[in-house]
Scaffold this motif. Structure first.
Motif, PDB file in Angstrom:
ATOM      1  N   ARG A 112      40.412  43.868  35.841  1.00 16.44           N
ATOM      2  CA  ARG A 112      41.666  44.539  35.498  1.00 16.44           C
ATOM      3  C   ARG A 112      41.468  45.987  35.093  1.00 16.44           C
ATOM      4  NH1 ARG A 112      43.925  41.604  31.256  1.00 16.44           N
ATOM      5  NH2 ARG A 112      45.680  43.008  31.435  1.00 16.44           N
ATOM      6  N   GLU A 148      42.007  43.578  40.563  1.00 16.28           N
ATOM      7  CA  GLU A 148      43.045  42.546  40.498  1.00 16.28           C
ATOM      8  C   GLU A 148      44.138  42.815  41.535  1.00 16.28           C
ATOM      9  OE1 GLU A 148      45.559  42.731  37.021  1.00 16.28           O
ATOM     10  OE2 GLU A 148      45.610  40.540  36.872  1.00 16.28           O
ATOM     11  N   LYS A 149      44.517  44.084  41.637  1.00 15.20           N
ATOM     12  CA  LYS A 149      45.570  44.430  42.609  1.00 15.20           C
ATOM     13  C   LYS A 149      45.034  44.366  44.030  1.00 15.20           C
ATOM     14  CE  LYS A 149      48.168  47.180  39.396  1.00 15.20           C
ATOM     15  NZ  LYS A 149      48.393  48.526  38.907  1.00 15.20           N
ATOM     16  N   ARG A 154      42.862  42.302  45.008  1.00 17.15           N
ATOM     17  CA  ARG A 154      42.844  40.872  45.329  1.00 17.15           C
ATOM     18  C   ARG A 154      44.223  40.432  45.817  1.00 17.15           C
ATOM     19  NH1 ARG A 154      41.055  36.797  40.661  1.00 17.15           N
ATOM     20  NH2 ARG A 154      43.117  37.325  39.887  1.00 17.15           N
ATOM     21  N   ALA A 155      45.271  40.906  45.128  1.00 15.92           N
ATOM     22  CA  ALA A 155      46.632  40.574  45.577  1.00 15.92           C
ATOM     23  C   ALA A 155      46.912  41.166  46.952  1.00 15.92           C
ATOM     24  CB  ALA A 155      47.650  41.066  44.554  1.00 15.92           C
ATOM     25  N   TYR A 192      30.707  33.388  36.349  1.00 14.96           N
ATOM     26  CA  TYR A 192      30.239  33.355  34.965  1.00 14.96           C
ATOM     27  C   TYR A 192      28.750  33.637  34.871  1.00 14.96           C
ATOM     28  CZ  TYR A 192      34.828  31.533  34.116  1.00 14.96           C
ATOM     29  OH  TYR A 192      36.174  31.406  34.050  1.00 14.96           O
ATOM     30  N   ASP A 238      25.772  32.388  40.351  1.00 11.76           N
ATOM     31  CA  ASP A 238      26.921  31.935  41.151  1.00 11.76           C
ATOM     32  C   ASP A 238      27.120  32.850  42.353  1.00 11.76           C
ATOM     33  OD1 ASP A 238      27.314  30.032  39.199  1.00 11.76           O
ATOM     34  OD2 ASP A 238      28.957  31.085  38.212  1.00 11.76           O
ATOM     35  N   PRO A 267      47.076  45.460  26.468  1.00  9.87           N
ATOM     36  CA  PRO A 267      46.182  44.613  27.267  1.00  9.87           C
ATOM     37  C   PRO A 267      46.833  44.176  28.588  1.00  9.87           C
ATOM     38  CG  PRO A 267      46.089  43.946  24.982  1.00  9.87           C
ATOM     39  CD  PRO A 267      47.194  44.973  25.086  1.00  9.87           C
TER      40      PRO A 267
END
Lengths: 339, 359
Positions: free
Chosen positions: B94, B103-104, B106-107, B116, B120, B336
């Motif tokens: 973010r 984040e955007k 990804r959209a 994590y 991974d 936030p």
């Protein structure tokens, strides 16, 4: 809407601040009416001389099966609980399924059996439904929507509206917090924590009826997505009062506490699916606690805090170490697809 | 909970608080340089337990917050390339870049996955051999060895589609830079988990040359209060030195194996810090012999000159010169849910911590 929100982000579905803004700035802007504007878990409707409660909820949880339940059980509990905390006696529910092509029939049958079993346990009838199948890849395995209606007794009709909250009122919860979110997260991610955390997923209508039949209650809400913190923040926003939570009184399983410590989550933000927050006057608090503790869904009930005149609009946690901090609503996307 | 509850005992904390009040009346300013410490101070409300003459300020210790805008913009540019999967720790997605955030993106259809553990990311690379998997490596000496181990593992298993964009940094140069710049402090509360890897010697020059005490601290409230007490005692006796409060984890020599892995994979380079500029030999670059895993070598992208947001004082906050409440954007334009500066995004950022916890 503000300029930045030109696309939907996962955070818009998190149950926290972003979703709150989406509802305020888009849905309410276009749908506004006196019933919807109340923004309670279920709408209270006048039908002839009766009052009924009506609610709907969609379930997109991943994974479909998790310790303590599956999407079918959850789909019944979620809708039953939304009705129950609105002071209604749940009667009838609908079940609609959106199924991805190729979904195993055996898995579907297990889920349907759970739906039926939980409906029977909660004493509601599944009376209508819908089935859609979409091409492979066009939805993730299975989504379920349930809607439900229930009858509202006159004396309970205002219980979701938080009309008479006063400083000194106590805040009660019927057991440990954060179990559902952490159970689902542990099942989904590859942490391999050796833990026995199970979702608390349960229909609360009978427990809530026992309380409402015996004691006055000022407010009830089920702290699902966004957790206890989000419900309490909505309450202080609405009442213009403050809330003080006592950390040492919060019932939290040690496994949940440990997972939260490791992952940096606040248990107050983690979803529950078998919990109800109750606000009552101080004099009724202990009696309610006793009623809750007699039910197997309320064995670990506790008074976790109280309403205060100080710091209006804020939830403050008094922690075990003697310090104090603010408990804010969840911002953004902490744990997507947990219900 | 074992190993936690013992360090949150109210009586113990209050007794340290009382002792602090009795031993010093000096005006004391201590800086913590670890996001975990910033969190602990606010989460447990330690400010309210300290005597009024002792002030704690937050330095550049949150890895997300100090990562440069250029790093974020580069990650964003990679995310728009075909066949690329971006893997990252959650906080980073973010952080606002110059024009957008992961984040955007990804959209918008980019494949951005929260993980994590860096291992991974290796698994994702193995399962998707036709894709190029980029791990965004952020953090200090604490997390860098994990990234290094993943790179060595990728080399061993011959995983050709795993890449790291390194923004890893080391702690001592920035602490020294702050002192050289004239930031007025009386001692450092140093991050315990950094020293668990590096040992304690990295701070020796701060004590010997700059005359500043350094106490390497744990993260629970008792640890933090104890560290403040140790620094105060040093100040009272006029003997600045490097001490370890976090003895249950930190050994004098640190973790030799992790140090070796770090050295095998990374070398020091001059690096950009958000709001602080370029600090010599403060960042970690992947060594030439492992350049097959270095995203900066593999991907050719044009990243326009990065711009920092107007009105944001993250830089001064990271220097400990200002606090979030001094910022005109704080809790108004910058929250936030809708962060302007990096210090508001990360759960460990000073602004986010103030916003979340400060009564």
């Amino acid at each position: 809407m503000k300029q930045r929100d030109d696309k939907i982000l996962l955070g818009h579905g998190s149950g926290g601040r972003m979703m709150h803004d989406l509802i305020e700035n888009l849905f309410l802007k276009h749908f506004s009416n006196s019933i919807l504007d109340e923004q309670t878990d279920a709408a209270i409707l006048n039908v002839g001389s009766e009052e009924i409660a009506f609610t709907t909820d969609s379930f997109v949880i991943d994974p479909l099966f998790f310790p303590g339940g599956n999407i079918g059980k959850l789909a019944v509990c979620g809708t039953v609980n939304d009705l129950a905390v609105s002071g209604a006696e749940p009667l009838y529910i609908s079940v609609s399924m959106i199924i991805e092509e190729g979904f195993p029939m055996q898995g579907l049958e297990l889920i349907v059996e759970s739906l039926a079993a939980e409906a029977e346990k909660a004493g509601v009838l599944i009376v209508t439904g819908d089935t859609k199948v979409v091409n492979k890849g066009k939805c993730d395995k299975l989504f379920i929507n349930t809607a439900g209606i229930g009858r509202v007794k006159k004396e309970n009709r205002l219980v979701s509206k938080a009309l008479d909250i006063q400083p000194g009122d106590v805040i009660i919860i019927n057991g440990t917090i954060g179990d559902h979110g952490m159970a689902v997260m542990n099942a989904r991610e590859s942490f391999n924590f050796r833990t026995s955390i199970e979702s608390d997923c349960a229909s609360l209508n009978q427990l809530i009826r026992e309380v409402l039949d015996q004691s006055p209650v000022k407010f009830m809400r089920d702290p699902t997505r966004g957790g206890v913190a989000t419900v309490l923040n909505e309450l202080v926003e609405k009442t213009k009062l403050g809330i003080e939570i006592d950390e040492s009184a919060l019932p939290i399983l040690s496994g949940v506490k440990a997972m939260c410590e490791l992952l940096g989550f606040d248990p107050l933000h983690i979803a529950n699916e078998g919990k109800v927050l109750i606000v009552a006057s101080e004099k009724d608090g202990n009696a309610i606690l006793e009623i809750l503790k007699k039910n197997e869904l309320g064995l670990k009930s506790a008074i976790i805090g109280r309403v205060v005149a100080d710091h209006p609009g804020k939830v403050v946690l008094k922690n075990e170490t003697g310090g104090r901090r603010i408990v804010d609503s969840l911002s953004g996307d902490q744990l997507p697809r947990i219900c | 909970m074992k190993y936690v509850d013992e360090y949150r005992k109210k009586d113990l904390i209050l007794s340290v608080s009382e002792k602090l009040k009795s031993i010093s009346k000096k005006e004391i300013v201590l800086m913590e340089v670890c996001g975990g410490h910033t969190m602990a101070i606010h989460r447990f409300g330690l400010h309210s337990l300290l005597p009024s003459n002792i002030r704690l300020i937050s330095g550049p210790g949150c890895p997300v917050c100090v990562s440069s805008q250029h790093f974020i913009d580069t990650a964003m540019a990679y995310s728009k390339l075909p066949g690329v999967i971006i893997t990252t720790y959650g906080d980073l997605i973010r952080v606002p870049g110059s024009t957008t955030s992961l984040e955007k993106e990804r959209a918008n259809g980019s494949d951005v996955r929260i993980i994590y553990s860096v291992l991974d990311a290796l698994e994702i690379a193995k399962k998707n051999p036709e894709k190029r998997v980029v791990f965004l490596g952020i953090g200090f000496e604490t997390t860098a060895p994990l990234t290094a181990a993943a790179i060595l593992q990728a080399q061993k298993e011959k995983i050709p589609n795993f890449f790291v964009l390194s923004a890893h940094k080391v702690m001592p140069p920035v602490m020294k830079a702050l002192v050289d710049e004239g930031v007025k402090i009386d001692g450092f509360i140093a991050p315990g988990h950094v020293s668990a890897i590096t040992g304690t010697a990295i701070y020796d020059t701060l004590a010997s040359e700059c005359g500043l005490g350094v106490v390497i601290s744990g993260f629970e409230p008792v640890d933090m209060m104890h560290s403040v007490l140790m620094l105060t005692e040093q100040l009272e006796s006029g003997t600045p030195k490097v001490e370890v409060q976090y003895q249950r984890v930190v050994q004098h020599d640190g973790n030799k194996i992790a140090q070796q892995i770090l050295d095998d994979v990374f070398e020091l380079r001059d690096d950009q810090w958000r709001g602080l500029g370029t600090i010599p030999k403060s960042g970690l670059r992947i060594r030439e012999n492992l350049s097959a895993f270095d995203a900066e070598k593999h991907f050719q992208v044009d990243v326009p000159e990065s711009t920092e947001p107007k009105g944001c004082i993250c830089g001064q906050i990271l220097r400990g010169l200002k606090t979030p409440v001094d910022c005109g954007l704080f809790a108004k334009k910058c929250t936030p849910a809708d962060p302007v500066g990096a210090c508001m995004v990360s759960g460990e950022g000073t602004c986010a911590t103030y916003y979340k916890y400060r009564v």
